[in-house]
Write an enzyme that holds these catalytic residues in place. Structure first.
Site, PDB file in Angstrom:
ATOM      1  N   CYS A 168       0.816  -1.213   0.000  1.00 56.60           N
ATOM      2  CA  CYS A 168       0.000   0.000   0.000  1.00 56.60           C
ATOM      3  C   CYS A 168       0.851   1.266   0.000  1.00 56.60           C
ATOM      4  CB  CYS A 168      -0.912   0.033   1.229  1.00 56.60           C
ATOM      5  SG  CYS A 168      -2.038  -1.370   1.368  1.00 56.60           S
ATOM      6  N   ALA A 169       2.132   1.150   0.322  1.00 54.84           N
ATOM      7  CA  ALA A 169       2.995   2.327   0.417  1.00 54.84           C
ATOM      8  C   ALA A 169       3.211   2.940  -0.964  1.00 54.84           C
ATOM      9  CB  ALA A 169       4.337   1.944   1.031  1.00 54.84           C
ATOM     10  N   ALA A 170       3.250   4.269  -1.030  1.00 58.86           N
ATOM     11  CA  ALA A 170       3.448   4.951  -2.307  1.00 58.86           C
ATOM     12  C   ALA A 170       3.672   6.439  -2.078  1.00 58.86           C
ATOM     13  CB  ALA A 170       2.241   4.758  -3.223  1.00 58.86           C
ATOM     14  N   TYR A 185       1.599  10.675 -11.865  1.00 60.37           N
ATOM     15  CA  TYR A 185       1.235   9.639 -10.903  1.00 60.37           C
ATOM     16  C   TYR A 185       0.709   8.409 -11.621  1.00 60.37           C
ATOM     17  CZ  TYR A 185      -1.163   7.405  -6.959  1.00 60.37           C
ATOM     18  OH  TYR A 185      -1.598   6.508  -6.010  1.00 60.37           O
ATOM     19  N   GLY A 187     -21.023  25.616   4.013  1.00 57.08           N
ATOM     20  CA  GLY A 187     -21.668  26.604   3.152  1.00 57.08           C
ATOM     21  C   GLY A 187     -22.444  25.991   2.000  1.00 57.08           C
TER      22      GLY A 187
END
Length: 314
Positions: free
Chosen positions: A69-71, A141, A190
């Site tokens: 999962c690291a990136a 990416y 808002g």
């Protein structure tokens, strides 16, 4: 032994929590620093940064399955002088160095969390991306994730390590940051001019993504496959915001007007994400794995709102 990288990140920490909840043992988390927090009962090992020269031998000892999962993650305001080279340094070179060491250590299965940007940025209405489409990344990416996938497949073919690739679209859940958190913050504070957007956007609740990742660790039909994942519904931006519970705060401004106005302010990319379509077809995921998203979109949004709005508004 299952090893999870990125164990303190949004997705990685949820994978660890799910494995702990399921009573899966043993599980190990690879983290950057000794102070990183992980769930009780999970073995922690410090590996430092994800780089081409990171030594993974201690982390890989006894590991049969690895969830990566690291990136280096995508950011709208990336300030790197050469974003593609920075993404390649971590997401391609660093990841493939890990994968090579994993194969050498006898890791049987490598589950790689990629991203839908490998397919592209947008889809025509009701013409969703499929897992077997030719890659068409647009930004740095997406290119880095595509190159990482290509490197993994080549490694699998020569080493025999089982590779599984999962490409999620935008992921939301408790503690989410970036674009989704900003939407929830704006809606809570808002009125938004997003009441007449008729696009189609696939999203995936964090729990649904984690459920598929855990399935891919175990399922025999996952080997060598690429899977797309979503909640199984593709709401418009307007429908999504209405499901968050504040329909009275949405003004029906036509998408073309929003895009034109955003272009004048230098925010065209933001408008395209809000007004454009990005759909994914998860039929292959359902068919091969028998997988059904455990959470409905409404259930996922309720869980996200309970944590995210509170954290955003303090």
């Amino acid at each position: 032994m299952i090893l999870v990288t990125g164990g303190t990140g949004f997705v990685g920490s949820a994978v660890l929590a799910r494995l702990a909840e399921d009573g899966v043992t043993p599980v190990r988390a690879a983290v950057r620093s000794a102070g990183s927090h992980i769930p009780p009962g999970i073995d922690k090992i410090v590996v430092g940064a994800l780089a081409h020269n990171t030594d993974w031998r201690a982390a890989l000892t006894g590991v049969s399955a690895l969830v990566h999962c690291a990136a280096r993650v995508h950011a709208m305001d990336d300030s790197a002088a050469n974003p593609l080279e920075e993404f390649r340094r971590v997401n391609v070179q660093g990841m493939l160095a890990l994968a090579e060491q994993a194969a050498a250590a006898g890791v049987r299965r490598f589950v790689f969390v990629s991203f839908i940007k490998v397919n592209g940025e947008m889809t025509a209405a009701d013409k969703p991306f499929t897992a077997d489409d030719a890659p068409a990344p647009v930004d740095a990416y997406g290119v880095s994730k595509m190159e990482a996938e290509q490197g993994l497949r080549a490694l699998a073919s020569r080493s025999g390590m089982q590779v599984v690739i999962v490409r999620p679209p935008l992921v939301y859940g408790k503690g989410v940051k970036a674009n989704f958190a900003a939407l929830m913050h704006w809606l809570a504070r808002g009125t938004l001019p997003l009441g007449a957007i008729h696009n189609r956007r696939s999203l995936v609740a964090l729990d649904n993504l984690v459920d598929l990742i855990v399935t891919c660790v175990r399922h025999p039909q996952a080997v060598g496959q690429t899977f797309l994942v979503s909640d199984g519904q593709d709401p418009s931006t307007t429908e999504l915001l209405q499901r968050m519970g504040r329909p009275a705060r949405l003004i029906p401004v036509p998408a073309a007007c929003l895009t034109f106005g955003a272009s004048l302010l230098g925010k065209r990319a933001v408008a395209q994400r809000l007004c454009g379509s990005l759909q994914v077809d998860i039929d292959k995921t359902r068919r091969l794995l028998g997988w059904i998203p455990p959470l409905t979109p409404d259930q996922g949004l309720q869980k996200a709102a309970k944590g995210t709005v509170r954290e955003t508004c303090v």
